[in-house]
Design a protein around this motif. Structure first.
Motif, short mmCIF file in Angstrom:
data_model
loop_
_atom_site.label_atom_id
_atom_site.label_comp_id
_atom_site.label_asym_id
_atom_site.label_seq_id
_atom_site.Cartn_x
_atom_site.Cartn_y
_atom_site.Cartn_z
N SER A 8 0.92 -0.98 -0.23
CA SER A 8 -0.12 0.14 0.02
C SER A 8 0.72 1.59 -0.16
N GLU A 9 2.20 1.32 0.37
CA GLU A 9 3.25 2.19 0.08
C GLU A 9 2.87 2.50 -1.21
N ALA A 23 2.84 2.40 -5.78
CA ALA A 23 1.71 2.62 -6.50
C ALA A 23 2.70 1.46 -7.53
N TYR A 24 2.19 0.72 -8.43
CA TYR A 24 2.61 -0.38 -9.56
C TYR A 24 2.84 0.64 -11.15
N GLY A 25 3.90 0.90 -11.92
CA GLY A 25 4.42 1.77 -12.60
C GLY A 25 4.40 0.71 -14.00
N TRP A 82 8.04 0.12 -9.75
CA TRP A 82 6.91 0.15 -8.85
C TRP A 82 7.63 1.40 -7.86
N TRP A 83 6.46 2.70 -7.92
CA TRP A 83 7.01 3.53 -7.43
C TRP A 83 6.81 4.24 -5.18
N LEU A 135 5.89 5.48 -3.25
CA LEU A 135 5.37 6.91 -3.99
C LEU A 135 5.16 6.95 -2.10
N ARG A 136 4.71 6.63 -0.84
CA ARG A 136 3.56 6.98 -0.17
C ARG A 136 5.58 7.00 1.03
N GLY A 137 6.40 5.88 0.27
CA GLY A 137 7.77 6.07 1.57
C GLY A 137 8.50 7.15 0.94
N CYS A 138 9.89 6.56 0.44
CA CYS A 138 11.19 7.48 0.14
C CYS A 138 11.10 7.89 -1.95
N GLY A 139 9.81 7.62 -1.57
CA GLY A 139 10.15 8.15 -2.93
C GLY A 139 10.75 8.02 -4.54
N ALA A 140 11.34 6.58 -4.54
CA ALA A 140 11.96 5.89 -5.00
C ALA A 140 11.46 5.18 -6.28
N TRP A 141 12.00 5.13 -7.67
CA TRP A 141 11.39 4.45 -8.40
C TRP A 141 12.19 2.52 -7.98
N LEU A 142 11.78 1.49 -8.53
CA LEU A 142 12.01 0.55 -7.96
C LEU A 142 12.21 -0.34 -9.32
#
Lengths: 416, 166, 977, 85
Positions: free
Chosen positions: D15-16, D18-20, D57-58, D60-67
């Motif tokens: 839930s933290e 976003a699927y990218g 995955w982004w 976005l609700r955590g550290c902001g990194a794209w993974l």
């Protein structure tokens, strides 16, 4: 084919029902057919039925990896509707809905098809505008939406007590899609299979296709199954979710990815909702089956998945959304949940199409494909029989991607 | 008892400066305005009433009393920062709440999936996570936890926290 | 009670000093604290307690726990809920329960007429009939007959909670294996959650008479529970069913009656490092004619009633089994004073240890029960040798049956660990390699107590080792149990139309045979055609029997037939618990600007705008009609001055050496040429060549920009930019900070806007020369630090005054005060819509509907052809190359100026009923033209300007004249003024 | 609900994030130099295996990194999470 009727049921009752014959036969798998359909799901079986009925082609093998009717036709929410937005889509679904209405009689198999109507509950002006746009264009094709006010909505669905003036999203109005229906999904698969079998089509269960086979000329030559090779000049894939798994065995890549759609049912209760209720602003839709279970669907998880179960987050979102409008259902219980996978095209519209490999045809990208089974099956049969798409499926060819001419249904409804 | 033994309170606005760039470049620009850089991701250091939170790769938040905001901005000169350093005051962006009391952890367990057990979420921990579906910063706070969300969500999050407290 | 002799004088885990009054099926009864509804009914001599789903056959209580297939009740009053097994319902004072699906009562059930036509309604009968003339004729009656309990009608009082939890090891089930596992894991210091669905811990030890370490097994349970309670790292939940085991060890638990806080229930989402499913085993029925009669009961249930609840479920019993475990049950019945007339065992010979366990009781080896006699209560059974031969009648009022045990592999299998058929135990067993989810105890096939305890300990030690804990040295307690052996007998010869495999859904052996005869031979087909296993109990007592019966008839092994998929939930879960307190704002969050409250105080009608912002749609005055309000607000901007709250506008600061280069890449046009202090409109595409967003970006410094996005797309733009940067251009030095909530703005627009700003007081030189259109200035307005941008979304002279949100109320108040002499008026999104349509400005969701490209919208000028690449360029060019006709943006005026055209209405050639050639994206009452006009996307629209087109409506056709899509100030002189 | 082991934050609930979308090949440096067919292929045809797939995955609700996450599409087992591409 034994005729089904009340009289035949009474007659067989006298014989303790020992006189019923198999609804489909198990026959030896031959090594050559005129056409092979891979996948005995809704679309595959409907295509087999129409090949025999409309085109007189019965030298057909339907190859099924598991049990017939075990794919998405066995795991959906049986919502049948035609409230789309685009000229490419509406006439196709209007036709499909109409074919469903005649199907019980055509197949002599009670699909328990019930024109239950669908009511869209509208809670934002954006959604009101979306439904108005649909209503006005659907009218051209004879599909109907009718606006009703909140009082009428509450009269039609007394259990819908949420969405009042003080709620987070007060209901602004509703749209009634009278053409919408539900029916019994297993019956659709079984009815088609029985009728196709009776006309001579062979259905081979437990016959997984391992790879596709190409001839020296590059054209399709058949398939390699777990029970050996089977040859045919035309091979059609109707294997929701697994289309690329098969096409990649001959190096064909398609703009598809496999995702999971999920649904769940409540415990059976006495009748409480007699329409399909769709709440697009909240992301939930539901209807009550004849057995009394509420059949509930909602959000989609867009990640690639071949796993047939529901994500807890998706499930919880859907439940919370439902309870916003049906707060009394808090005391209702979850009884069963499931998922089915489907392959979604890059533009999220279906693909019924020839491919770059001569003789290889795919029917894929059906998300919300249950409602499309009759027209999709007829269209696939037409393509198999003639090599050309019929008018209704022509917009859904693979060639649209060549110039990125997507068929985009903006603002597609929640109910799939 | 009908609800949890917990107090939910709105905290005053804080001075918050968003810092991005390589640590060395930031250290070079910010000098001794900042507390020492935290050693671990999602942890914070404190010095003279200021806290430095390492919240993402190349990303820190500097937090202080609102009264310190002008002096921080004067010292960090956001408009003059070199290209490799981003200094953006964001004090107004976050609304802060304290969840304190014997049952603070129970309410937080409703709000967020983050494991806040002391062995996992240490005394100096500070992390963005998900709370009630939103992006939220969680820190320890005397007697419980502090939760910060985008200020536009403040009325909503206060409702959500109060609901969760029962 | 008491006097009727059903309740034993002593023993059991009930409190005889705490009587509880309750009402069932319209009659009053009394039970005790510690009873379930089922045990209390049996103690009151109630034998007929239910009616079956399809045939309305009389049914009694058959189980003692979650497996109960027969007696479902719904509760009246505060606890109102339906379809609850009487066996899991804790008795409470004043409880009022009714059998489901029976009217007026289970005793006098009208629906029982269905038994008379049973032969007409075999499995799947409805597929064959009810077709003529139409299904709709029959459907309403069938719907009324179907369903079990009534649907809940009112929301319950009280709330549920849904929460997260974390554990190193989660253990499902607090029977012997689960408790043992919890002790081992707890002693090692791991964070343990132990959850059990029973009212108290102990599992099978509560219902059997076994000993551990030389003492009654329940003493060991008590000690274990106490030790776990003392460990701070262990959380022990009772009355808490583990109902799902999902990916990545997410385990769902429904706690049914938490003591604190006072809530109706609680849903736990437990993320566990390791999961141990110690969920026990379920006894199966035997399958013969009349095996569903009131008085037929699982042997383990009969044993549970005498041992745990001190109730005799009958006076004279016959025990019918194919395995050893029923011998202990028979012995316990006899010990409780039930006369055991015979143990009928289909096996011959019967193992010596089994005979020994029931010393002295008569055993009929190699015999079966062929049928039962009696109607509403069992009177006798007919017993005959399995091999055939003389039948005899044995009078009895209780038939305790045991068809063997099925380990409860449900949770284990849900985790996607494999199961396999085991011939020795005649059951499906966990068969996976060691993994994050392990089964233990009876759920793992360890059906004897000593083995179960050892298995629980072993699984805990393995989990600890995986997680890096040092497993403690633990001595296993000594335990004695009867060895278990079985020779399956899936159906008794002669079983047919009244031999039930699925009690709840009334599925008989004859139904299965019919399904197979008709070709429904896959186990999934059998299940779906007969509905076997699809009831509320999901076939707990019946599924394996169905598989066995099918295997027998197809000449296969049960393993070859296979199981249907185990899906959550293990037992039904209330939707209320799943949602917890999540409702309203937690289902759909909302966002306020610093002025939302002010707008509401002014009587504004609040709209749900993009990205969940709540903002004013319009500000009606007393007695003012909607259209009058919108006209007034729009006219204010055209003629005087208006003000609107622009806080939700998305804003990003973009900083770094490569910032300009980045904007050049993500926008269709050029930003690197922009000079500091100036701004430019930009259009952003996806690489599909479709429009993602538009907005104005200003250059604040060589390496620094501030970008605005549309309200609804702010997050999508942030995601788009970060993805491109971090995935495609990690070497570029660009840092992006979302400042949407750091800058709020009041936009003051209209010919008198400049005068208002000057009246508010500002140190910015407001002259057009010093502060031209599309530039930005920092300074003070009304004494507040502000960044003022000259942009216009209305087509008029317009100043976007950006301030810190904390200052917005003061700025707004200053503007209202200083603007009063100029007639300043707040305007909402409706008036903004009118103003932008008059100017032909695009709106996302209207013209930008996810299909149009920039050329379609007349924005070729914004596509910098000279740039070799920007996001979306390749696809737009490719799509253009297809030569397919495009829908292009045009303006239109209805020939009848007073005719409003509905937004979204289709345009068709000549207004005929045929495929559309476009649609109306917007239609407004124009305050500058005093008529309706609008915008449309129309095939080859630009070439058709000056001609007429036709809007096709259900009621007729509206003819419109096509025109350029700008109605007001086409040269843009006013916004530059 | 998955757990993704973010290289910066450690294991976090889905839930933290976003699927990218599926991980596409690197965007062509000069798209105009790519044939129409290859461009369409890059844009619209993702890998779709019944097995391990790489996806973005982004946080976005955590550290902001794209993974970039390697996940099995049947078991959902995650075998690798890395920052960026």
């Amino acid at each position: 084919m034994q005729r089904y009727s009340f009289l035949s049921l009474c007659r067989h009752a006298l014989g303790q029902h020992r006189g019923w014959a198999p609804v489909w036969r198990t026959r030896p798998l031959r090594d050559r057919y005129s056409a092979i359909i891979v996948g005995a799901g809704g679309h595959g079986l409907a295509a087999a039925y129409h090949l025999a009925k409309d085109h007189g082609i019965t030298d057909v093998a339907v190859l099924e990896a598991g049990w017939l009717g075990g794919g998405n036709v066995a795991r959906n929410t049986v919502t049948i509707r035609s409230n789309y937005m685009r000229d490419e889509s509406i006439p196709f679904y209007v036709k499909s809905v109409a074919m469903y209405e005649a199907l019980t009689r055509d197949l002599n198999f009670n699909l328990m098809h019930s024109r239950r109507t669908m009511i869209d509950v509208l809670q934002t002006w954006g959604m009101v505008r979306d439904r108005r746009r649909r209503r006005l264009i659907m009218d051209i094709y004879g599909s109907t939406y009718r606006d009703i006010d909140v009082a009428e909505l509450r009269r039609r669905i007394p259990a819908l007590t949420g969405g009042g003036p003080g709620s987070r999203l007060p209901i602004l109005g509703a749209a009634v899609h009278t053409d919408a229906a539900v029916n019994r999904h297993d019956a659709v698969a079984w009815g088609y299979a029985r009728a196709a079998d009776a006309m001579g089509v062979e259905i081979h269960q437990q016959t997984p296709v391992r790879t596709l086979l190409r001839g020296a000329d590059g054209a399709i030559a058949g398939v390699e199954t777990a029970r050996g090779p089977v040859r045919a000049p035309v091979v059609a894939l109707a294997v929701s979710g697994h289309t690329t798994t098969l096409t990649e065995t001959v190096g064909l890549r398609l703009p598809l990815r496999t995702i999971n759609l999920t649904a769940f049912v409540s415990e059976p209760v006495k009748p409480v909702v007699d329409v399909v209720v769709n709440c697009p602003d909240l992301g939930v839709y539901l209807s009550q089956s004849d057995k009394g279970e509420l059949v509930i669907g909602g959000a989609t998880d867009l990640g690639q998945s071949f796993r047939r179960d529901i994500k807890q987050s998706v499930f919880e979102d859907t439940v919370a959304a439902m309870l916003e409008l049906f707060p009394a259902f808090r005391r209702l219980k979850l009884m069963r949940q499931w998922g089915g996978h489907l392959d979604m095209a890059h533009d999220a519209s279906p693909i019924v199409s020839a491919t770059d490999i001569a003789g290889l045809i795919v029917s894929a990208g059906w998300w919300g494909g249950y409602k499309a089974i009759p027209a999709g099956g007829a269209g696939l049969a037409h393509l198999i029989a003639t090599g050309r798409p019929d008018a209704l499926t022509a917009p859904f060819g693979l060639n649209r991607f060549r110039h990125l001419d997507y068929v985009i249904e903006t603002g597609t409804t929640t109910a799939r | 008892m009908t609800g949890y033994d917990v107090a939910i309170e709105s905290l005053p606005m804080q001075a918050v400066i968003d810092l991005k760039g390589e640590a060395a470049a930031l250290a070079g620009w910010c000098g001794d305005v900042l507390p020492q850089f935290p050693a671990r991701p999602n942890s914070l250091t404190r010095a003279s009433g200021r806290a430095l939170l390492h919240i993402g790769p190349g990303h820190w938040l500097l937090c202080a009393d609102l009264a310190d905001e002008d002096s921080l901005i004067a010292a960090l000169r956001p408009d003059a920062a070199p290209p490799q350093v981003s200094v953006v005051p964001v004090s107004d962006s976050l609304a802060h709440f304290a969840v304190t009391g014997p049952d603070a952890a129970e309410v937080m367990a409703v709000a967020t999936p983050l494991d806040l057990h002391p062995t996992v979420f240490a005394e100096d921990a500070a992390s963005f996570t998900e709370a009630f579906g939103l992006r939220a910063l969680v820190r320890r706070h005397p007697g419980g936890f502090a939760l910060s969300v985008d200020r536009s969500f403040a009325p909503m999050i206060l409702q959500a926290l109060s609901l969760s407290a029962g | 009670m008491g006097g009727n002799g059903w309740r034993l004088a002593e023993g059991g885990r009930i409190d005889r000093s705490r009587p509880l009054r309750f009402r069932f099926d319209g009659r009053d009864h009394v039970g005790f604290h510690g009873d379930t509804l089922a045990s209390a009914l049996l103690a009151n001599g109630v034998r007929l307690s239910a009616r079956s789903f399809k045939y309305h056959r009389p049914r009694g209580i058959m189980g003692a726990g979650v497996e109960e297939p027969a007696t479902l009740v719904h509760l009246a009053g505060e606890l109102a809920s339906g379809n609850r097994p009487a066996t899991t319902l804790r008795l409470s004072d004043g409880l009022e329960a009714w059998p489901v699906n029976a009217w007026p009562s289970a005793r006098l059930d009208i629906g029982a007429v269905n038994q008379m036509i049973a032969r007409l309604i075999p499995a799947g009968f409805y597929y064959k009939t009810f077709k003529w003339p139409d299904w709709h004729l029959y459907e309403p009656a069938i719907r009324r007959a179907a369903g079990l309990a009534p649907a809940p009608a009112t929301p319950p009082d009280g709330a549920w909670e849904a929460r997260h939890a974390h554990a190193d090891i989660l253990i499902a089930g607090a029977g012997p294996a689960g408790l043992m596992a919890a002790l081992v894991a707890g002693r090692a210091g791991a964070r343990v959650i132990l959850a059990d669905e029973g009212i108290e811990a102990g599992g099978s030890l509560l219902t059997r008479r076994l000993s551990i370490a030389g003492a009654p097994a329940l003493d060991w349970v008590t000690a274990a529970v106490a030790e776990l309670a003392a460990l701070p790292n262990v959380m022990h939940l009772q009355d808490a069913a583990v109902w799902a085991c999902r990916e990545h060890n997410l385990v769902m638990v429904e706690e049914r009656a938490p003591s604190r806080p006072a809530i109706l229930g609680r849903s736990w989402r437990v993320r566990a490092g390791r999961v141990i499913t110690a969920t026990g085993a379920i006894e199966r029925l035997m399958v013969f004619e009349g095996n569903d009669q009131p008085g037929v009961m699982l042997a383990s249930a009969a044993q549970a009633y005498v041992n745990r609840w001190a109730v005799r479920p009958g006076r004279r019993a016959v025990v019918f089994t194919n395995n050893d475990s029923a011998y202990a049950a028979a012995a316990d019945l006899a010990r409780a004073g039930v006369e055991v007339a015979a143990i009928v065992d289909s096996r011959d010979p019967v193992p010596e240890h089994a005979r020994a366990a029931s010393a002295g009781l008569p055993v009929l080896a190699g015999h079966v029960v062929r049928s039962t006699q009696g109607g509403r209560a069992l009177r006798a059974v007919t017993v005959a040798p399995l091999a055939g031969g003389g039948a005899r009648r044995i009078d009895c009022d209780l038939l305790a049956v045991s068809g063997g045990w099925s380990p409860a592999v449900h949770l284990y299998s849900q985790s996607r660990a494999p199961i396999a058929w085991d011939d020795r135990l005649a059951a499906f067993l966990p068969a996976g390699p060691a993994g994050p989810v392990a089964a233990a105890g009876a759920a793992d096939g360890a059906l004897e107590l000593g083995v179960a305890l050892a298995d629980g300990a072993a699984k805990a030690r393995a989990a600890l080792a995986d997680l890096g804990f040092a497993p403690p040295d633990a001595a296993l307690p000594e335990a004695e149990d009867l060895p278990y052996g079985i020779t399956p007998l899936w159906t008794v010869p002669g079983a047919g139309a009244k031999a039930f495999l699925d009690i709840q859904n009334d599925v008989t052996v004859a139904d299965i045979e019919l399904a197979l005869r008709e070709g429904y031979s896959s186990i999934e087909h059998v299940k779906r055609y007969t509905t076997g296993g699809m009831g509320l109990d999901q076939g707990k007592t019946g599924n394996v029997n169905i598989i066995g019966a099918v295997a027998e008839r197809l000449g296969k092994t049960p393993g070859e037939v296979g199981v249907t998929t185990f899906r959550p939930p293990w037992t039904p879960v209330e939707f209320g618990a799943i949602a917890g307190r999540r409702s309203g704002p937690v289902v759909l969050p909302y966002r306020h600007t610093p002025l939302t409250d002010w707008h509401m105080d002014q009587g504004a009608v609040i709209y749900e705008a993009g990205a969940r912002w709540r903002r004013p749609g319009y500000y009606p005055r007393l007695g003012e009609a909607f259209q009058d309000t919108v006209n007034r607000e729009a006219r204010t901007v055209r003629e005087g001055v208006g003000i609107y709250d622009g806080a939700p506008l998305g804003k990003y600061e973009i900083k770094g050496r490569d910032a300009a280069r980045f904007l050049d890449w993500i926008y269709t046009n050029v930003f690197s040429s922009l000079t500091v202090g100036n701004g430019r409109y930009g259009l952003m595409l996806t690489d599909d060549g479709l429009i993602l967003d538009d907005g104005v970006s200003f250059r604040l410094a060589e390496d620094r920009f501030v970008m605005s996005t549309s309200t609804g797309n702010a997050d999508a733009v942030g995601q788009h930019m970060e993805k491109l940067l971090q995935i495609e251009r990690p070497d570029w030095q660009v840092m992006i900070t979302n400042v949407t909530s750091q800058w709020a703005n009041a936009t003051i627009c209209g010919p008198k806007a400049r005068a208002v700003l000057q009246a508010m007081g500002t140190d910015i030189d407001m002259s057009p020369a010093a502060f031209p259109f599309m530039s930005v200035r920092d300074g003070r307005v009304a004494g507040l630090p502000a960044r003022v941008a000259r942009v216009s979304f209305t087509g008029e002279l317009s100043f976007e005054v950006n301030v810190r949100p904390r200052d917005l109320p003061a700025l707004w108040a200053a503007a209202m005060t200083a603007g009063a002499p100029f007639g300043i008026t707040p305007i909402g999104s409706e008036a903004n819509h009118v103003l932008r349509v008059e100017k032909g400005f695009l709106s996302l969701g209207h013209e930008v509907d996810g299909t149009a490209d920039p050329h379609d919208l007349g924005m070729s000028w914004v596509m910098a052809a000279a740039k070799p690449d920007f996001i979306g360029k390749r696809s737009v060019d490719l799509r253009r190359a297809s030569g397919r006709p495009r829908r292009e943006l045009v303006g239109f005026r209805p020939l009848d100026p007073d005719r409003q055209v509905p937004e979204g209405a289709p345009l068709t050639p000549g207004g005929r009923t045929e495929a559309t050639e476009g649609f109306v994206t917007a239609c407004v009452w124009s305050v500058v033209e005093g008529r309706w006009l609008g915008l449309a996307l129309l095939q080859d629209g630009r070439a058709r300007i000056g001609t007429r087109a036709h809007v096709r409506l259900p009621g007729g056709v509206i003819e419109v004249e096509l025109c350029p899509p700008v109605f007001h100030d086409p040269k843009g002189e006013r916004l530059r003024s | 609900m998955l757990v993704l082991d973010c290289p910066f934050c450690g294991p976090r609930n889905e839930s933290e994030f976003a699927y990218g979308g599926p991980a596409l090949a690197p965007r062509p440096a000069d798209p105009s130099a790519v044939s129409d067919a290859d461009w369409v292929d890059w844009l619209t045809v993702p890998p779709n295996p019944m097995g391990e797939v790489e996806e973005r995955w982004w946080h976005l609700r955590g550290c902001g990194a794209w993974l970039t996450v390697r996940r099995h599409t049947v078991t959902h087992a995650v075998t690798e999470v890395r920052l960026g591409r």
